[in-house]
Motif scaffolding. Structure first.
Motif, mmCIF file in Angstrom:
data_model
loop_
_atom_site.group_PDB
_atom_site.id
_atom_site.type_symbol
_atom_site.label_atom_id
_atom_site.label_comp_id
_atom_site.label_asym_id
_atom_site.label_seq_id
_atom_site.Cartn_x
_atom_site.Cartn_y
_atom_site.Cartn_z
ATOM 1 N N GLY A 86 11.351 6.795 5.660
ATOM 2 C CA GLY A 86 10.667 5.671 5.049
ATOM 3 C C GLY A 86 11.139 5.439 3.630
ATOM 4 N N VAL A 87 11.007 4.203 3.164
ATOM 5 C CA VAL A 87 11.377 3.834 1.799
ATOM 6 C C VAL A 87 10.131 3.823 0.933
ATOM 7 C CG1 VAL A 87 12.306 2.016 0.324
ATOM 8 C CG2 VAL A 87 13.344 2.457 2.555
ATOM 9 N N LEU A 88 10.196 4.525 -0.198
ATOM 10 C CA LEU A 88 9.115 4.540 -1.179
ATOM 11 C C LEU A 88 9.629 3.949 -2.487
ATOM 12 C CD1 LEU A 88 7.565 8.106 -0.635
ATOM 13 C CD2 LEU A 88 6.893 5.944 0.431
ATOM 14 N N HIS A 89 8.792 3.155 -3.161
ATOM 15 C CA HIS A 89 9.230 2.495 -4.396
ATOM 16 C C HIS A 89 8.062 2.399 -5.367
ATOM 17 C CE1 HIS A 89 11.506 -0.211 -6.981
ATOM 18 N NE2 HIS A 89 10.453 -1.023 -7.012
ATOM 19 N N ASN A 90 8.345 2.622 -6.648
ATOM 20 C CA ASN A 90 7.373 2.337 -7.694
ATOM 21 C C ASN A 90 8.097 1.700 -8.873
ATOM 22 O OD1 ASN A 90 8.563 4.363 -9.205
ATOM 23 N ND2 ASN A 90 6.907 5.842 -8.926
ATOM 24 N N TYR A 91 7.397 1.518 -9.953
ATOM 25 C CA TYR A 91 7.979 0.781 -11.083
ATOM 26 C C TYR A 91 9.100 1.556 -11.774
ATOM 27 C CZ TYR A 91 5.063 3.911 -13.882
ATOM 28 O OH TYR A 91 4.491 5.017 -14.444
ATOM 29 N N LYS A 92 9.225 2.852 -11.500
ATOM 30 C CA LYS A 92 10.256 3.655 -12.166
ATOM 31 C C LYS A 92 11.478 3.884 -11.291
ATOM 32 C CE LYS A 92 7.696 7.203 -12.991
ATOM 33 N NZ LYS A 92 7.285 8.551 -13.462
ATOM 34 N N ASP A 93 11.277 4.219 -10.056
ATOM 35 C CA ASP A 93 12.411 4.564 -9.204
ATOM 36 C C ASP A 93 12.050 4.371 -7.735
ATOM 37 O OD1 ASP A 93 10.849 6.757 -8.455
ATOM 38 O OD2 ASP A 93 11.732 8.031 -9.984
ATOM 39 N N SER A 94 13.009 4.697 -6.871
ATOM 40 C CA SER A 94 12.829 4.586 -5.419
ATOM 41 C C SER A 94 13.376 5.843 -4.768
ATOM 42 C CB SER A 94 13.565 3.360 -4.867
ATOM 43 O OG SER A 94 13.144 2.185 -5.511
ATOM 44 N N ASP A 141 1.670 9.194 -6.664
ATOM 45 C CA ASP A 141 2.377 8.784 -7.887
ATOM 46 C C ASP A 141 2.736 7.307 -7.876
ATOM 47 O OD1 ASP A 141 2.274 11.453 -8.735
ATOM 48 O OD2 ASP A 141 4.158 11.903 -7.704
ATOM 49 N N ASN A 142 1.827 6.474 -7.380
ATOM 50 C CA ASN A 142 1.998 5.018 -7.393
ATOM 51 C C ASN A 142 3.180 4.528 -6.558
ATOM 52 O OD1 ASN A 142 -0.210 4.527 -9.186
ATOM 53 N ND2 ASN A 142 1.097 5.166 -10.910
ATOM 54 N N TYR A 143 3.647 5.333 -5.611
ATOM 55 C CA TYR A 143 4.721 4.881 -4.730
ATOM 56 C C TYR A 143 4.156 3.954 -3.657
ATOM 57 C CZ TYR A 143 8.457 7.854 -6.529
ATOM 58 O OH TYR A 143 9.423 8.421 -7.310
ATOM 59 N N GLU A 144 4.910 2.922 -3.350
ATOM 60 C CA GLU A 144 4.549 1.943 -2.324
ATOM 61 C C GLU A 144 5.387 2.188 -1.072
ATOM 62 O OE1 GLU A 144 6.275 -2.309 -2.204
ATOM 63 O OE2 GLU A 144 4.328 -2.530 -3.196
ATOM 64 N N THR A 145 4.766 2.157 0.093
ATOM 65 C CA THR A 145 5.503 2.339 1.345
ATOM 66 C C THR A 145 6.128 1.014 1.770
ATOM 67 O OG1 THR A 145 3.460 1.955 2.578
ATOM 68 C CG2 THR A 145 4.075 4.243 2.161
ATOM 69 N N GLY A 185 0.836 -1.199 0.000
ATOM 70 C CA GLY A 185 0.000 0.000 0.000
ATOM 71 C C GLY A 185 0.863 1.238 0.000
ATOM 72 N N ASN A 186 0.243 2.373 0.215
ATOM 73 C CA ASN A 186 0.961 3.643 0.163
ATOM 74 C C ASN A 186 0.715 4.489 1.415
ATOM 75 O OD1 ASN A 186 -1.717 4.236 -0.323
ATOM 76 N ND2 ASN A 186 -1.273 5.818 -1.866
ATOM 77 N N ILE A 187 0.413 3.839 2.541
ATOM 78 C CA ILE A 187 -0.007 4.552 3.749
ATOM 79 C C ILE A 187 0.998 4.336 4.877
ATOM 80 C CG2 ILE A 187 -1.851 4.819 5.462
ATOM 81 C CD1 ILE A 187 -2.706 5.617 2.708
ATOM 82 N N VAL A 188 1.271 5.421 5.640
ATOM 83 C CA VAL A 188 1.967 5.329 6.921
ATOM 84 C C VAL A 188 0.930 5.602 8.008
ATOM 85 C CG1 VAL A 188 3.780 6.248 8.410
ATOM 86 C CG2 VAL A 188 4.150 6.111 5.937
ATOM 87 N N LYS A 189 0.829 4.694 8.983
ATOM 88 C CA LYS A 189 -0.154 4.814 10.045
ATOM 89 C C LYS A 189 0.536 4.953 11.396
ATOM 90 C CE LYS A 189 -3.677 1.995 7.677
ATOM 91 N NZ LYS A 189 -4.851 2.900 7.765
ATOM 92 N N LYS A 190 -0.171 5.582 12.321
ATOM 93 C CA LYS A 190 0.325 5.719 13.696
ATOM 94 C C LYS A 190 -0.611 4.971 14.642
ATOM 95 C CE LYS A 190 1.909 9.646 15.432
ATOM 96 N NZ LYS A 190 1.945 11.013 16.048
#
Length: 458
Positions: free
Chosen positions: A330-338, A313-317, A293-298
Motif C-alpha cells: 500500500g501507498v502511505l503519504h503525509n505532508y513530509k514524505d511518502s 503519524d498522519n499518514y494517509e492510505t 483516511g488512514n485505514i485498510v479494510k477487508k
C-alpha cells in the motif's frame, strides 16, 4: 610363452586355449597390449568404473528428488481436490436447490479424477522405486568389482555400461496442476454454464507432468489486447477478479459493485466510508483503503467489513495491490514524505520502503496508485510520472512522457501489469493507455481517442 610375455599375458592365452577359441586367439593377439600396458588397460577400466558409479549415484539422487516431488504432488493434489469441492459448494449457495444436481455431478467427476490420477501417480512412484532399487544393487556390485584387476572386470564394466543405459531417467517433475472451477457469469446464459465447468487433467497428463505446462494456454499479451465490450457506468475504478468479473467503484465515494465484463451487476455492497483503492487478495477477499483516511479494510465473501490496519503519524492510505507472495502493498503519504507499506492480508506489518537505499533520497513526490510486476518490481504513479523500484527499494526507472502529437501534460491516473510484464498506464489528459515493457521502455499506445478512449481513469 610365460617367460617371454609375462604371467598376465600367458594367463590370457591359457584361458583361450582351454576355451578352444583359436579364432579369438588371433584377434586377442592382434591388439592385446604387452607387458605393463595391461596395467594401463585395467587402470583405464577402473577409471571408467568409477565414472559409472558416480553417474549412477547421480541418477539415484535424481530418482530420490522425483519421488519426493510425487509424494508432495499427491498430498497437494488431494488438498486441491478438497479445496475445489468446497469452492463448488460455496458457489452452489448462490443458486440454491436448482443447482444441487450440478454440484453432485461435478463432485463425482472430481472424485473419479482424483482416484484415477492418484493411481497413475502411485504406479509411477512404484516403478521409480523399483528402478532405484536396481540401481542401488548395481552400485554395490560396482563397488565390489572396483578392487579387482583381471579380465573379468573388463567384461563386467562393458556389461554394466549396457545395463545402466537401459534405465531411462525421467526428467524432473513439475508440481501437478490442480483442478479448478472455472465459472462464467451472465444471467442470459444457461444455468450450467453460469455455474461453470471443471478444468481437470487427464490420467496421461499426470503420468507425464512435464507436459502440463505445455498444455496451458499462454496468457494474452497487452500488446495484442482487443476491446471485447463496453458499457456506461458512474463508477471509475476497476479491479479485475476471477471468472471475467471485476469490482467497480467511484474514487472518493462509498459503495462498491461486482460486475461481469458486460456490465451486469452481480452484487452491490454498501459501505459507510468513501473508497480510495481496492485489491483482491489470494483468498478472494477484497481489501480497500479509506479515501482521505488512514485505514485498510477487508471485505470478506460473507460481506463482513473490518479494519485490519491503521496508519499512524498522519499518514494517509492511498493505492493498494496484492503481490504474488500473497501479501499486500500500500501507498502511505503525509505532508513530509511518502512510503510503501507491506502487510499480510490479516494486517500484520512486514516492512516499509521509504528512501532510495543507494543515495538516501525520497523515492516519490506524491504517489497515488501501485502495482507489482512479474520481475518483482514495485511500480507507482507519481506526480507527472511513473516510478519503479525493485523489491529492495532501489529505483529501477522513471517514465514521464506525454502524447507526442498533442504535447499535453502526462497525468498517470492508474496502472496495471499483465502476465508478460507489460505495464499499462491510463493517461487522463491525452485519453490514451500507454504500454511499457518491464524495464520501463515505451512500447505503444494501447487505446487512443480514435478508438473511443476518453479520459481514462481506471
Amino acid at each position: 610363452m610365460s617367460k617371454s610375455y609375462g604371467g598376465g599375458y600367458a594367463d590370457v592365452l591359457q584361458y583361450m586355449q582351454l576355451s578352444n577359441l583359436q579364432g579369438v586367439r588371433y584377434k586377442f593377439c592382434s591388439y592385446l597390449p604387452l607387458h605393463g600396458e595391461v596395467d594401463e588397460v585395467i587402470d583405464t577400466k577402473q577409471q571408467e568404473l568409477s565414472n559409472i558409479i558416480r553417474q549412477t549415484n547421480e541418477k539415484s539422487e535424481r530418482y530420490k528428488d522425483i519421488l519426493k516431488t510425487i509424494t508432495r504432488n499427491k498430498m497437494q493434489y488431494s488438498k486441491s481436490i478438497a479445496k475445489t469441492i468446497k469452492e463448488i459448494k460455496a458457489r452452489n449457495k448462490q443458486f440454491k436447490i436448482r443447482l444441487d444436481k450440478i454440484e453432485s455431478e461435478y463432485i463425482k467427476q472430481l472424485e473419479n479424477n482424483e482416484k484415477e490420477n492418484t493411481e497413475a501417480m502411485a504406479k509411477l512412484e512404484q516403478r521409480l522405486k523399483e528402478e532405484m532399487s536396481d540401481l542401488n544393487q548395481l552400485i554395490h556390485q560396482c563397488e565390489s568389482k572396483r578392487i579387482e584387476r583381471n579380465i573379468e572386470m573388463v567384461q563386467f564394466v562393458t556389461d554394466v555400461m549396457q545395463r545402466v543405459d537401459k534405465y531411462t531417467l525421467p526428467e524432473q517433475l513439475d508440481d501437478v496442476s490442480p483442478p479448478k472451477l472455472i465459472t462464467r457469469d451472465g444471467y442470459n446464459q444457461k444455468l450450467k454454464n453460469l455455474f461453470g465447468h471443471l478444468d481437470i487433467r487427464t490420467k496421461s497428463e499426470v503420468n507425464h507432468p512435464l507436459q502440463l505446462n505445455r498444455n496451458i494456454e499462454p496468457a494474452i499479451s497487452a500488446i495484442n489486447a482487443k476491446i471485447i465490450s463496453s458499457f456506461s457506468t458512474i463508477n471509475s475504478r476497476v479491479e479485475a477478479t476471477v471468472n471475467d468479473q471485476a469490482w467497480l467503484w467511484r474514487f472518493g465515494f462509498s459503495g462498491i459493485s461486482l460486475i461481469t465484463s458486460d456490465g451486469e451487476v452481480i452484487q452491490n455492497i454498501h459501505t459507510d466510508f468513501h473508497i480510495c483503492d481496492a485489491a483482491v487478495c489470494t483468498s478472494e477477499d477484497l481489501l480497500v483503503t479509506k479515501w482521505a483516511g488512514n485505514i485498510v479494510k477487508k471485505i470478506t465473501r460473507d460481506i463482513s467489513i473490518k479494519d485490519i490496519y491503521t496508519a499512524r503519524d498522519n499518514y494517509e492510505t492511498r493505492g493498494i495491490t496484492a503481490t504474488d507472495t500473497g501479501n499486500i502493498l500500500g501507498v502511505l503519504h503525509n505532508y513530509k514524505d511518502s512510503k510503501i507499506l507491506e502487510i499480510t492480508t490479516s494486517g500484520q506489518y512486514i516492512r516499509t520502503l521509504l528512501h532510495n537505499l543507494a543515495d538516501i533520497i525520497q523515492l516519490f513526490e506524491d504517489p497515488r496508485f501501485i502495482c507489482t510486476n512479474i520481475n518483482g518490481d514495485i511500480i507507482v504513479t507519481d506526480k507527472g510520472k511513473v516510478v519503479a523500484v525493485n523489491k529492495h527499494g532501489q529505483r529501477r526507472f522513471i517514465y514521464h512522457t506525454g502524447w507526442r502529437q498533442h504535447k499535453k501534460s502526462f497525468i498517470p491516473h492508474y496502472l496495471v501489469t499483465d502476465k508478460h510484464g507489460h505495464i499499462i498506464i491510463s493517461d487522463f489528459d491525452n485519453s490514451v493507455l500507454h504500454v511499457l515493457d518491464r524495464d520501463g521502455k515505451f512500447t505503444q499506445y494501447l487505446i487512443t481517442p480514435e478508438q473511443g478512449c476518453d479520459r481514462p481513469i481506471g
